[in-house]
Design an enzyme around this catalytic site. Structure first.
Site, PDB file in Angstrom:
ATOM      1  N   GLU A   1     -65.320  -0.211  87.037  1.00 21.94           N
ATOM      2  CA  GLU A   1     -65.116  -0.983  88.272  1.00 21.94           C
ATOM      3  C   GLU A   1     -66.203  -2.036  88.444  1.00 21.94           C
ATOM      4  O   GLU A   1     -66.905  -2.090  89.458  1.00 21.94           O
ATOM      5  CB  GLU A   1     -65.044  -0.037  89.479  1.00 21.94           C
ATOM      6  CG  GLU A   1     -63.912   0.967  89.317  1.00 21.94           C
ATOM      7  CD  GLU A   1     -63.584   1.783  90.563  1.00 21.94           C
ATOM      8  OE1 GLU A   1     -64.374   1.752  91.521  1.00 21.94           O
ATOM      9  OE2 GLU A   1     -62.520   2.439  90.567  1.00 21.94           O
TER      10      GLU A   1
ATOM     11  N   GLU B   1     -59.061   6.206  85.167  1.00 25.21           N
ATOM     12  CA  GLU B   1     -59.428   7.055  86.315  1.00 25.21           C
ATOM     13  C   GLU B   1     -58.224   7.193  87.229  1.00 25.21           C
ATOM     14  O   GLU B   1     -57.507   6.231  87.450  1.00 25.21           O
ATOM     15  CB  GLU B   1     -60.609   6.404  87.050  1.00 25.21           C
ATOM     16  CG  GLU B   1     -61.238   7.282  88.114  1.00 25.21           C
ATOM     17  CD  GLU B   1     -62.509   6.655  88.690  1.00 25.21           C
ATOM     18  OE1 GLU B   1     -63.354   6.153  87.916  1.00 25.21           O
ATOM     19  OE2 GLU B   1     -62.643   6.652  89.920  1.00 25.21           O
TER      20      GLU B   1
HETATM   21  C1  GAL Z   1     -63.806   5.251  91.907  1.00 23.30           C
HETATM   22  C2  GAL Z   1     -65.133   5.154  91.160  1.00 23.30           C
HETATM   23  C3  GAL Z   1     -65.780   6.506  91.017  1.00 23.30           C
HETATM   24  C4  GAL Z   1     -65.756   7.214  92.330  1.00 23.30           C
HETATM   25  C5  GAL Z   1     -64.346   7.331  92.836  1.00 23.30           C
HETATM   26  C6  GAL Z   1     -64.201   8.094  94.119  1.00 23.30           C
HETATM   27  O1  GAL Z   1     -63.361   4.050  92.361  1.00 23.30           O
HETATM   28  O2  GAL Z   1     -64.933   4.622  89.887  1.00 23.30           O
HETATM   29  O3  GAL Z   1     -67.088   6.369  90.550  1.00 23.30           O
HETATM   30  O4  GAL Z   1     -66.548   6.533  93.220  1.00 23.30           O
HETATM   31  O5  GAL Z   1     -63.863   6.037  93.035  1.00 23.30           O
HETATM   32  O6  GAL Z   1     -62.885   8.046  94.561  1.00 23.30           O
END
Ligand code: GAL
Length: 807
Positions: A419, A500
């Site tokens: 991100e 993710e």
């Molecule tokens: C994502 C991020 C993670 C964590 C997660 C929580 O956007 O990459 O590190 O913060 O959100 O939902």
């Protein structure tokens, strides 16, 4: 007989002589973790050899000082950083070297120091390293003393500028340290590179490049490839290699009928490289490796050794719960075993290079690793993060990560960033593309594995995706868009992976009814729910998740639907310290895990188990302690069965089947105390049963160790689960009794936890409140063999004790 004895002892003598010659001549790699001193705070002149550290605390590494501190609402790390302070600390170690080491090259290797370390030897600064996750080496040779004279290593660790992380980072020399002694000609740091460019059932080609450092000697380089049983399967010698400052040796081998590395059989070979002059081994270097082929296909996803395989992965941060970030191989192994148990086959090292031990374990246990480099580049996410060091360090840090990790068969993907704010940079700002291009070139010059970035913006303005530089397309979230029409049409014909997903929020053992009332919060990522206005829980049904994420069910349905998705990494396998979304203080650890911080599975663990393992399983939830007449949703995850029937006190509540894309079954029932029971059947035959009884008042403690026999090496652990049960042995689902531990014998309590995201109790205490009926004590060997007795007691409960043997 006499002759036999004589020849036996001569052989012994020869072997001993040979080994001691070897020991004198080849490299030595010593565990350098023992007998350090530590001071939390700034100590003037602590780098000086003559500094008096007699009053400092004595400890062994690895060490995380933050985990020992109290939770603190005013900590500048914020709740994001786990509300545990950072600070500045010093470590020192005094050591001597035998005179026979004169003439050796002597290095110190740090696997990782969080963060901003500066290392001194006998008062000389060897250098600084801002990145808290990178491994690094210094050459001590020209500053060392031998014989009775003392050497002093001093390490300053500066984690005082806060915040510098979005999650709990830990502080200190939290990974292992090694002392490496070589001759003047030696295999360089991370000096071998093994590839397997062609792999088939009949044979595999193995290429090895060895980088040697020297001062002009001529030597022979012999590499022997051994199989897992230690049998030589190929060998080659390169004669008379002139080793100037740096020299590479190229060797190629053919291995007949190779055993391929796979998830079911993570078979490892090793390449043992011997550097010889005048018939004497002057260096020996072992590189474990695996032989496997893989491919990412645009339409059909991921293939391992020619067979399609969906990567069912999880993202994890690096803390080990109550042990903090101090690396412990057994604690890591336990995490991986728990993940394997639910059918996970992939690990994303979010968002940084992992401890080397994690990759060794993934090699041995069979996991697909996405090895990640950065959480930010030049644009910051927190004020004092790595963005401040970016310009000076990113190329070196990335290069070192690839050099260190590229021989691991478990590593399949390099992630260059998570991100990254530059992904959505405003028009005209092309810096993100520039950095990405440079990083892609660095990776390509060192390794051929595919690269990816984890993108949370997937609109057409994404600079990184538009640039077409990485090998794979990576999405964080946006599960509705995971189909080829959306992904490949927008970004070109490249394989797709969900870097993710999910970000559901769950508290183990807590349920908000009805189970189909969705709690999607916080409304915005930057607006957490103030602790005072909230109950600080999330629901362990599939009804609580972040607005950028989804329930597990929703992401899984999309994941299973499209063949083109190579894999996904769920946020997260384990709860971690910090980032307690959706709450702020006093919440201090995450709600995202499929497993809680103590290592206890939440219900959704069994959803994955039902989908990705083949064992007969049936999981029924929630517990059976409610108000009479209350409407309760009973859920079941199951596999290998056609149907499940639910009974309350013997009365059937109906038979249910998963239809269409259902991943669970549910009954909406009226609670009455007694017994709820689920029965799953295949072809009319019962294959699994699950019973939950209404629990009475807490009556006794039950202890269960994950291992009753551990190694007496000072590092091995036994994880003891503590349950509060009623007189009949049923888990009391809301028990919160305070459990006090007493330990005697060959071990100590390394940490305690209960998985509660808001507990303010110390992880390092010898007592812990149960949370929803359970807590955990982690027992560590003190380095001696013997027995350990752990006793647990609590007012009003029958006590319990358990014995652990130490070998
Ligand atoms: C994502 C991020 C993670 C964590 C997660 C929580 O956007 O990459 O590190 O913060 O959100 O939902």
């Amino acid at each position: 007989m006499q002759i036999f004895r004589l020849s036996f002892s001569i052989t012994c003598l020869l072997i001993c002589l040979h080994t001691s010659l070897q020991a004198q001549t080849a490299r030595v790699r010593e565990d350098f973790d023992k007998n350090w001193t530590f001071y939390l705070g700034n100590a003037t002149h602590a780098e000086d050899a003559g500094f008096n550290d007699a009053s400092w605390r004595k400890l062994n590494l690895p060490h995380d000082w933050s985990i020992e501190l109290p939770f603190d609402s005013t900590s500048p790390t914020g709740t994001g950083g786990g509300a545990l302070r950072g600070g500045l600390g010093w470590y020192r170690k005094t050591f001597t070297l035998p005179v026979t080491d004169k003439g050796k090259i002597i290095f110190i290797d740090f696997d990782g120091v969080y963060c901003n370390s500066e290392v001194f030897i006998n008062g000389h600064s060897l250098g600084v390293r801002p990145n808290g996750y990178i491994s690094f080496r210094y050459d001590l040779t020209s500053y060392l003393k031998f014989g009775n004279e003392k050497n002093i290593i001093a390490v300053k660790v500066d984690n005082s500028r806060q915040p510098n992380s979005r999650w709990y980072s830990g502080s200190g020399i939290y990974r292992n340290v090694w002392l490496v002694k070589t001759n003047s000609t030696y295999v360089d740091n991370w000096g071998t590179y093994i590839t397997t460019p062609s792999v088939s059932a009949a044979s595999a080609r193995v290429n090895l490049t060895t980088t040697l450092s020297g001062t002009g000697e001529y030597c022979d380089v012999t590499t022997t490839i051994m199989n897992a049983a230690g049998k030589t399967v190929a060998s080659q010698t390169q004669k008379n290699l002139h080793v100037g400052a740096l020299q590479t040796s190229q060797q190629a081998f053919t291995i007949q009928a190779p055993v391929l590395w796979s998830l079911e059989n993570p078979y490892l070979y090793k390449a043992v490289t011997k550097v010889m002059t005048a018939g004497k081994v002057i260096d020996e270097y072992t590189t474990p490796f695996g032989i496997r082929s893989f491919q990412f296909d645009v339409n059909k996803g991921f293939f391992l050794n020619g067979k399609p395989l969906k990567i069912v992965g999880v993202c994890n941060h690096h803390d080990l719960g109550c042990l903090g970030t101090a690396i412990n191989t057994r604690a890591l192994e336990r995490q991986l075993q728990i993940m394997k148990g639910m059918g996970v086959n992939g690990i994303r090292t979010s968002h940084n290079p992992p401890a080397p031990e994690l990759l060794d374990l993934c090699d041995k246990m069979g996991f697909i690793v996405m090895d990640e480099a950065f959480d930010m580049w030049k644009r910051s996410k927190t004020k004092y993060d790595y963005s401040n060091d970016w310009d000076e360090w990113y190329k070196k840090d990335l290069k070192d990560q690839i050099l260190r990790d590229r021989n691991h068969p478990s590593v399949f993907i390099w992630s260059l960033g998570n991100e990254i704010p530059e992904q959505g940079a405003k028009q005209g700002d092309t810096s993100g593309t520039m950095y990405l291009r440079e990083m892609q070139q660095i990776v390509r010059s060192l390794d051929s594995r595919p690269t990816v970035t984890a993108n949370n913006h997937v609109g057409s303005g994404n600079q990184l995706l538009k640039s077409d530089i990485t090998d794979l397309i990576g999405y964080n979230y946006h599960h509705a868009d995971w189909h080829p029409d959306s992904v490949q049409k927008r970004w070109g014909n490249k394989p797709f992976i969900v870097t993710e997903s999910v970000s559901a929020l769950q508290t183990r053992g807590h349920y908000d009814m009805p189970s189909d009332s969705m709690r999607v919060w916080p409304k915005r990522w930057d607006l957490p729910i103030a602790g005072a206005n909230a109950d600080l829980t999330c629901s362990a049904y599939e009804n609580c998740f972040t607005p950028w994420g989804s329930s597990h069910l929703a992401s899984l349905r999309m994941f299973l639907k499209h063949e083109s998705i190579s894999g996904m990494f769920v946020w997260t396998g384990f709860d971690y310290i910090g980032e307690p979304t959706p709450y702020e203080w006093p919440a201090r650890s995450s709600y995202f895990g499929i497993v809680d911080l103590a290592g206890f599975p939440k219900d959704v663990y069994y959803l994955y188990q039902s989908l990705f393992t083949t064992q007969n399983m049936l999981h029924l939830f929630p517990h059976w302690n409610w108000k009479p007449g209350q409407t309760i949703d009973m859920w079941a995850y199951y596999n290998n069965a056609d149907e499940v029937e639910l009974f309350i006190n013997g009365k059937s509540q109906g038979v249910k089947r998963k239809e269409g894309d259902d991943l669970y079954v549910m009954w909406r029932v009226q609670y009455e105390p007694g017994k709820v029971e689920a029965v799953s059947r295949k072809n009319g035959k019962v294959i699994a049963t699950k019973v939950i009884n209404t629990a009475g008042a807490p009556a006794k403690i039950v202890l269960q160790a994950d291992r009753n026999l551990i190694q007496g090496n000072g590092k091995d652990l036994s994880f003891v689960t503590v349950k509060v049960v009623d007189a009949a042995g049923n888990l009391v689902p809301d028990a919160a009794n305070n459990i006090q531990f007493k330990i005697s014998g060959a071990g100590f309590i390394a940490g305690v936890d209960n998985g509660c995201e808001t507990s303010m109790e110390s992880f390092k205490a010898s007592e812990r409140k149960a949370f929803n009926g359970m807590c955990l004590a982690v027992i560590q060997s003190n380095g001696k063999p013997g027995a350990i007795k752990l006793q647990a007691q609590s007012t009003g409960l029958a006590p319990a004790s358990i014995d652990i043997n130490v070998k």
